[in-house]
Design a protein around this motif. Structure first.
Motif, PDB file in Angstrom:
ATOM      1  N   SER A  59      31.633  33.785  96.801  1.00 24.38           N
ATOM      2  CA  SER A  59      30.821  34.889  97.312  1.00 24.38           C
ATOM      3  C   SER A  59      29.475  34.417  97.833  1.00 24.38           C
ATOM      4  O   SER A  59      29.046  34.794  98.936  1.00 24.38           O
ATOM      5  CB  SER A  59      30.590  35.932  96.207  1.00 24.38           C
ATOM      6  OG  SER A  59      31.802  36.392  95.694  1.00 24.38           O
ATOM      7  N   LYS A  60      28.809  33.574  97.034  1.00 28.20           N
ATOM      8  CA  LYS A  60      27.438  33.187  97.364  1.00 28.20           C
ATOM      9  C   LYS A  60      27.353  32.016  98.337  1.00 28.20           C
ATOM     10  O   LYS A  60      26.442  31.970  99.174  1.00 28.20           O
ATOM     11  CB  LYS A  60      26.688  32.837  96.073  1.00 28.20           C
ATOM     12  CG  LYS A  60      26.494  34.030  95.142  1.00 28.20           C
ATOM     13  CD  LYS A  60      25.856  33.616  93.825  1.00 28.20           C
ATOM     14  CE  LYS A  60      25.656  34.806  92.888  1.00 28.20           C
ATOM     15  NZ  LYS A  60      25.103  34.402  91.564  1.00 28.20           N
ATOM     16  N   ASN A  61      28.294  31.075  98.254  1.00 27.45           N
ATOM     17  CA  ASN A  61      28.180  29.846  99.040  1.00 27.45           C
ATOM     18  C   ASN A  61      29.042  29.811 100.294  1.00 27.45           C
ATOM     19  O   ASN A  61      28.747  29.053 101.214  1.00 27.45           O
ATOM     20  CB  ASN A  61      28.525  28.637  98.163  1.00 27.45           C
ATOM     21  CG  ASN A  61      27.537  28.440  97.034  1.00 27.45           C
ATOM     22  OD1 ASN A  61      26.456  27.897  97.214  1.00 27.45           O
ATOM     23  ND2 ASN A  61      27.904  28.913  95.847  1.00 27.45           N
ATOM     24  N   ILE A  62      30.099  30.624 100.328  1.00 23.18           N
ATOM     25  CA  ILE A  62      30.979  30.613 101.500  1.00 23.18           C
ATOM     26  C   ILE A  62      30.878  31.936 102.261  1.00 23.18           C
ATOM     27  O   ILE A  62      30.551  31.959 103.448  1.00 23.18           O
ATOM     28  CB  ILE A  62      32.440  30.323 101.091  1.00 23.18           C
ATOM     29  CG1 ILE A  62      32.551  28.954 100.403  1.00 23.18           C
ATOM     30  CG2 ILE A  62      33.354  30.374 102.322  1.00 23.18           C
ATOM     31  CD1 ILE A  62      33.930  28.625  99.879  1.00 23.18           C
ATOM     32  N   LEU A  63      31.140  33.033 101.579  1.00 21.50           N
ATOM     33  CA  LEU A  63      31.136  34.331 102.256  1.00 21.50           C
ATOM     34  C   LEU A  63      29.738  34.884 102.501  1.00 21.50           C
ATOM     35  O   LEU A  63      29.536  35.685 103.421  1.00 21.50           O
ATOM     36  CB  LEU A  63      31.927  35.347 101.423  1.00 21.50           C
ATOM     37  CG  LEU A  63      33.420  35.082 101.254  1.00 21.50           C
ATOM     38  CD1 LEU A  63      34.029  36.089 100.296  1.00 21.50           C
ATOM     39  CD2 LEU A  63      34.136  35.141 102.601  1.00 21.50           C
ATOM     40  N   LYS A  64      28.784  34.479 101.643  1.00 24.33           N
ATOM     41  CA  LYS A  64      27.431  35.040 101.694  1.00 24.33           C
ATOM     42  C   LYS A  64      27.485  36.560 101.537  1.00 24.33           C
ATOM     43  O   LYS A  64      26.814  37.326 102.234  1.00 24.33           O
ATOM     44  CB  LYS A  64      26.719  34.694 103.015  1.00 24.33           C
ATOM     45  CG  LYS A  64      26.828  33.241 103.442  1.00 24.33           C
ATOM     46  CD  LYS A  64      26.084  32.308 102.513  1.00 24.33           C
ATOM     47  CE  LYS A  64      26.098  30.870 103.045  1.00 24.33           C
ATOM     48  NZ  LYS A  64      25.500  29.907 102.100  1.00 24.33           N
ATOM     49  N   GLN A  65      28.326  37.018 100.603  1.00 23.17           N
ATOM     50  CA  GLN A  65      28.511  38.440 100.363  1.00 23.17           C
ATOM     51  C   GLN A  65      28.187  38.774  98.911  1.00 23.17           C
ATOM     52  O   GLN A  65      28.216  37.896  98.036  1.00 23.17           O
ATOM     53  CB  GLN A  65      29.961  38.851 100.668  1.00 23.17           C
ATOM     54  CG  GLN A  65      30.357  38.715 102.135  1.00 23.17           C
ATOM     55  CD  GLN A  65      31.852  38.959 102.356  1.00 23.17           C
ATOM     56  OE1 GLN A  65      32.600  39.214 101.425  1.00 23.17           O
ATOM     57  NE2 GLN A  65      32.273  38.871 103.618  1.00 23.17           N
ATOM     58  N   ASN A 117      35.355  40.396 100.872  1.00 18.44           N
ATOM     59  CA  ASN A 117      36.636  40.445 101.568  1.00 18.44           C
ATOM     60  C   ASN A 117      37.014  39.017 101.950  1.00 18.44           C
ATOM     61  O   ASN A 117      36.465  38.450 102.884  1.00 18.44           O
ATOM     62  CB  ASN A 117      36.550  41.329 102.811  1.00 18.44           C
ATOM     63  CG  ASN A 117      37.908  41.496 103.484  1.00 18.44           C
ATOM     64  OD1 ASN A 117      38.924  41.011 102.981  1.00 18.44           O
ATOM     65  ND2 ASN A 117      37.933  42.173 104.613  1.00 18.44           N
ATOM     66  N   TYR A 118      37.927  38.440 101.200  1.00 21.24           N
ATOM     67  CA  TYR A 118      38.380  37.072 101.489  1.00 21.24           C
ATOM     68  C   TYR A 118      39.249  37.011 102.740  1.00 21.24           C
ATOM     69  O   TYR A 118      39.417  35.943 103.341  1.00 21.24           O
ATOM     70  CB  TYR A 118      39.232  36.537 100.336  1.00 21.24           C
ATOM     71  CG  TYR A 118      38.548  36.212  99.029  1.00 21.24           C
ATOM     72  CD1 TYR A 118      37.267  36.663  98.709  1.00 21.24           C
ATOM     73  CD2 TYR A 118      39.208  35.430  98.077  1.00 21.24           C
ATOM     74  CE1 TYR A 118      36.680  36.367  97.494  1.00 21.24           C
ATOM     75  CE2 TYR A 118      38.630  35.120  96.851  1.00 21.24           C
ATOM     76  CZ  TYR A 118      37.366  35.598  96.566  1.00 21.24           C
ATOM     77  OH  TYR A 118      36.798  35.297  95.359  1.00 21.24           O
ATOM     78  N   TYR A 119      39.843  38.128 103.101  1.00 24.34           N
ATOM     79  CA  TYR A 119      40.902  38.124 104.114  1.00 24.34           C
ATOM     80  C   TYR A 119      40.465  37.426 105.404  1.00 24.34           C
ATOM     81  O   TYR A 119      39.415  37.714 105.964  1.00 24.34           O
ATOM     82  CB  TYR A 119      41.344  39.552 104.450  1.00 24.34           C
ATOM     83  CG  TYR A 119      42.575  39.605 105.330  1.00 24.34           C
ATOM     84  CD1 TYR A 119      43.839  39.572 104.762  1.00 24.34           C
ATOM     85  CD2 TYR A 119      42.462  39.647 106.713  1.00 24.34           C
ATOM     86  CE1 TYR A 119      44.978  39.596 105.556  1.00 24.34           C
ATOM     87  CE2 TYR A 119      43.583  39.672 107.522  1.00 24.34           C
ATOM     88  CZ  TYR A 119      44.847  39.639 106.935  1.00 24.34           C
ATOM     89  OH  TYR A 119      45.962  39.653 107.733  1.00 24.34           O
ATOM     90  N   GLY A 120      41.311  36.506 105.859  1.00 26.29           N
ATOM     91  CA  GLY A 120      41.106  35.845 107.142  1.00 26.29           C
ATOM     92  C   GLY A 120      40.077  34.748 107.153  1.00 26.29           C
ATOM     93  O   GLY A 120      39.841  34.124 108.198  1.00 26.29           O
ATOM     94  N   ASN A 121      39.447  34.452 106.000  1.00 29.68           N
ATOM     95  CA  ASN A 121      38.406  33.433 105.977  1.00 29.68           C
ATOM     96  C   ASN A 121      39.014  32.074 105.654  1.00 29.68           C
ATOM     97  O   ASN A 121      39.353  31.776 104.515  1.00 29.68           O
ATOM     98  CB  ASN A 121      37.328  33.801 104.950  1.00 29.68           C
ATOM     99  CG  ASN A 121      36.082  32.947 105.111  1.00 29.68           C
ATOM    100  OD1 ASN A 121      36.125  31.732 104.962  1.00 29.68           O
ATOM    101  ND2 ASN A 121      34.958  33.590 105.414  1.00 29.68           N
ATOM    102  N   LYS A 122      39.147  31.250 106.687  1.00 28.87           N
ATOM    103  CA  LYS A 122      39.783  29.941 106.525  1.00 28.87           C
ATOM    104  C   LYS A 122      38.957  29.002 105.644  1.00 28.87           C
ATOM    105  O   LYS A 122      39.500  28.107 104.990  1.00 28.87           O
ATOM    106  CB  LYS A 122      40.007  29.296 107.901  1.00 28.87           C
ATOM    107  CG  LYS A 122      40.936  30.074 108.823  1.00 28.87           C
ATOM    108  CD  LYS A 122      42.357  30.143 108.283  1.00 28.87           C
ATOM    109  CE  LYS A 122      43.352  30.631 109.321  1.00 28.87           C
ATOM    110  NZ  LYS A 122      43.145  32.045 109.708  1.00 28.87           N
ATOM    111  N   GLU A 123      37.633  29.208 105.611  1.00 33.27           N
ATOM    112  CA  GLU A 123      36.797  28.365 104.762  1.00 33.27           C
ATOM    113  C   GLU A 123      37.078  28.646 103.281  1.00 33.27           C
ATOM    114  O   GLU A 123      37.118  27.722 102.467  1.00 33.27           O
ATOM    115  CB  GLU A 123      35.313  28.592 105.073  1.00 33.27           C
ATOM    116  CG  GLU A 123      34.397  27.539 104.460  1.00 33.27           C
ATOM    117  CD  GLU A 123      32.935  27.721 104.821  1.00 33.27           C
ATOM    118  OE1 GLU A 123      32.087  27.031 104.200  1.00 33.27           O
ATOM    119  OE2 GLU A 123      32.634  28.550 105.696  1.00 33.27           O
ATOM    120  N   VAL A 124      37.295  29.908 102.954  1.00 31.75           N
ATOM    121  CA  VAL A 124      37.687  30.260 101.591  1.00 31.75           C
ATOM    122  C   VAL A 124      39.031  29.627 101.262  1.00 31.75           C
ATOM    123  O   VAL A 124      39.232  29.047 100.193  1.00 31.75           O
ATOM    124  CB  VAL A 124      37.759  31.791 101.411  1.00 31.75           C
ATOM    125  CG1 VAL A 124      38.385  32.152 100.066  1.00 31.75           C
ATOM    126  CG2 VAL A 124      36.373  32.406 101.523  1.00 31.75           C
ATOM    127  N   GLY A 125      39.967  29.728 102.208  1.00 29.02           N
ATOM    128  CA  GLY A 125      41.283  29.132 102.008  1.00 29.02           C
ATOM    129  C   GLY A 125      41.216  27.634 101.803  1.00 29.02           C
ATOM    130  O   GLY A 125      41.918  27.070 100.956  1.00 29.02           O
TER     131      GLY A 125
END
Length: 592
Positions: A514-520, A526-534
């Motif tokens: 949440s804090k380091n990749i999505l910044k949310q 919402n993880y959906y579609g985020n290739k960096e999370v994947g």
């Protein structure tokens, strides 16, 4: 310390001599994979097609398990692995981990006690059959566990709840003797290779002693206890009002929306966020397909065809003529790409989260099934990791932005953030005293202290009261065995702390993402579609068990195991609960 009929000198002379560690490991991997696959196929059949009186399936499963166990625990394998580890300096770190993993597997079936190993395999098969062929009845009618769960989750009639809860516990009487037998046989098997008991053996896979694991589990409960105490107090008052009853000191077990009181989320509903309602008109297959779609959106591959061809994903038809294991699980049949799931998916929120969790296991299997990860190390960084990465997706899948993405929530619907947090805490925070407390300490006493059979139920309810503040609706004597109604006590024994560890890890991983990749905001992602999370999740998965889990955790998120992110996540709820509970009587102690 191995003792065989031929004597150690003769055994050593007749055993094959391996010129190099690689020669031994290559041969081991090939034989192990072959025997493991055959055993898994038979185990799968035993769990998915249960017919009363079918002894042939049990015998075939036992034969396959005996072949696998006979090889794993053979003098040849044990002596070779021990011999190479005596010259550890000449091995690579990866080879050391492989040898240690081989000896760990061998300890469950040493050749020196082959008769005990054979008896244990037969007892395991018998217990599985007895557990999952059992016929539950309610008001003289046969019911499924899904039906019992639905009553407990949704009924507001206390009489109906009590009847459903009591019906769910009837299987324990059938299983009590089996638990006692398996406890003895499991202990005797691992003691032959120097472990104190089966609990100590299971804990050792974490590189920890029994005392260290008990301390870790106790600390998890202690860390969450202030929040749990507030939830327990709030729930007692809420449920007493629902049932028009005096507020009890301890929570009656049948008041809670779960057979074991491990998750209480269904006590509340969140206005504007009705996942059950949104799913009720969907086909169960939609849930599985959308789960796969979610993982693919992160960059994971499409599931192999074998998953859909051979999995058992939905309840057995009423006229099927057979029963199936009703506990959700994921299977890595051949330690490569034959991956399957055993579920009974129905169109509701519980199965939405469970499906995402099980698919997490499946994608973990696939991620480390590569040439870089030896067959012996195709496992999670630790067992808790496997559960954490599945649960992480379950957590992500119930947050509002994600649900909006799938059309399961209205983006414009007004929702109460505190109520959302409350529902989540009743599902996840309440799980820690159950998993790290009740289950862990009961099984510790069962295996490490040889808890007498005539004290099983008394000890079980002692721990339920101590760690959860839960009591039965009436006296539960020793003719019952309520612990055995939990699947894991029977066939996944002495490792339930895996799940407690996984919940702590889940919030650590989610906090980092949440804090380091999505910044949310961690509460609305919402993880959906985020290739960096994947990519982040895939990188954690792909190494399997090739590195120590503590090192792995530091590399992934720069932290050791810690409840801090979980406590931070629920901090706003803690303030709200204290306000709600002002003037109420707390019946759990301030400190555990």
């Amino acid at each position: 310390m191995l003792a065989c009929g031929s004597g150690p000198e003769e055994s050593a002379q007749s055993a094959k001599v391996y010129a190099t560690p690689k020669e031994f490991l290559d041969e081991f991997d090939q034989k192990f994979q072959d025997l493991y696959t055959k055993a898994q196929e038979q185990e799968w059949l035993l769990n998915t097609h249960i017919v009363d009186g079918d002894t042939l399936t049990e015998k075939r499963q036992q034969a396959a398990m005996e072949a696998l166990s006979g090889y794993l625990g053979s003098d040849e394998v044990v002596n070779a692995a021990k011999g190479f580890l005596e010259k550890k300096d000449s091995l690579t770190p990866l080879e050391v981990r492989q040898m240690e993993a081989i000896l760990y597997m061998a300890a469950s079936s040493p050749a020196s006690v082959a008769n005990i190993v054979k008896a244990k395999i037969a007892a395991d098969a018998r217990q599985t059959t007895n557990l999952f062929k059992f016929t539950y009845t309610l008001n003289d009618k046969e019911v499924s566990t899904n039906q019992l769960d639905s009553i407990l989750a949704h009924s507001t009639n206390e009489t109906d709840l009590r009847q459903a809860w009591e019906a769910s516990k009837t299987v324990g009487k059938v299983l009590k003797d089996g638990v006692d037998t398996l406890r003895l046989l499991r202990n005797q098997c691992v003691q032959a290779l120097g472990y104190k008991d089966y609990f100590a053996y299971q804990v050792s896979e974490y590189g920890m002693s029994t005392d260290e694991m008990k301390q870790l589990c106790n600390q998890m409960v202690v860390d969450l206890w202030p929040l749990y105490r507030e939830l327990h107090t709030w729930a007692r008052y809420r449920l007493a009002k629902r049932f028009n009853a005096p507020v009890p000191d301890m929570t009656p077990a049948h008041w809670l929306p779960n057979r074991w009181g491990q998750a209480w989320g269904d006590i509340v509903s969140v206005e504007g966020l009705d996942v059950d309602g949104a799913l009720k008109d969907k086909e169960p297959s939609w849930i599985v397909e959308k789960g796969e779609d979610f993982y693919m959106s992160l960059g994971f591959p499409k599931l192999p065809e074998v998953f859909y061809e051979k999995s058992s994903l939905y309840p057995a038809p009423a006229d099927a003529g057979y029963k199936k294991n009703n506990h959700a699980s994921a299977w890595h049949i051949n330690l490569e790409h034959d991956v399957r799931s055993l579920m009974s998916v129905e169109s509701n929120a519980r199965w939405w989260g469970t499906t995402l969790h099980e698919l997490g296991h499946i994608y973990y299997f696939l991620a480390y099934s590569t040439p870089e990860v030896p067959i012996t190390l195709r496992n999670g960084a630790n067992r808790g990791y496997h559960e954490a990465l599945g649960s992480l997706m379950g957590l992500a899948a119930v947050q509002k932005p994600f649900l909006v993405n799938f059309g399961l929530a209205d983006a414009n619907a007004k929702t109460d953030d505190i109520q959302i947090l409350l529902k989540e805490a009743l599902e996840n925070v309440t799980f820690i005293p159950w998993s790290a407390g009740v289950m862990t300490f009961f099984e510790h006493y069962l295996y490490s202290e040889n808890l007498p059979k005539d004290q099983f139920n008394a000890r079980w309810w002692e721990y339920k009261k101590k760690y959860q503040g839960i009591v039965p609706p009436s006296d539960r004597g020793e003719d019952y065995c309520d612990a055995a109604t939990k699947t894991h006590i029977n066939n996944d024994a002495a490792q339930y702390y895996d799940y407690a560890i996984s919940y702590i890890l889940m919030y650590q991983f989610h906090d980092y993402i949440s804090k380091n990749i999505l910044k949310q905001d961690p509460h609305a992602t919402n993880y959906y579609g985020n290739k960096e999370v994947g990519a982040f999740i895939g990188n954690m998965m792909k190494t399997g068990a090739t590195i120590d889990w503590r090192e792995h955790l530091q590399q992934a998120i720069g932290s050791e195991l810690s409840a801090k992110p979980m406590l931070e996540y629920f901090a706003p709820l803690m303030d709200w609960l204290k306000t709600q509970n002002k003037g109420r009587t707390y019946t759990l102690p301030e400190q555990l």
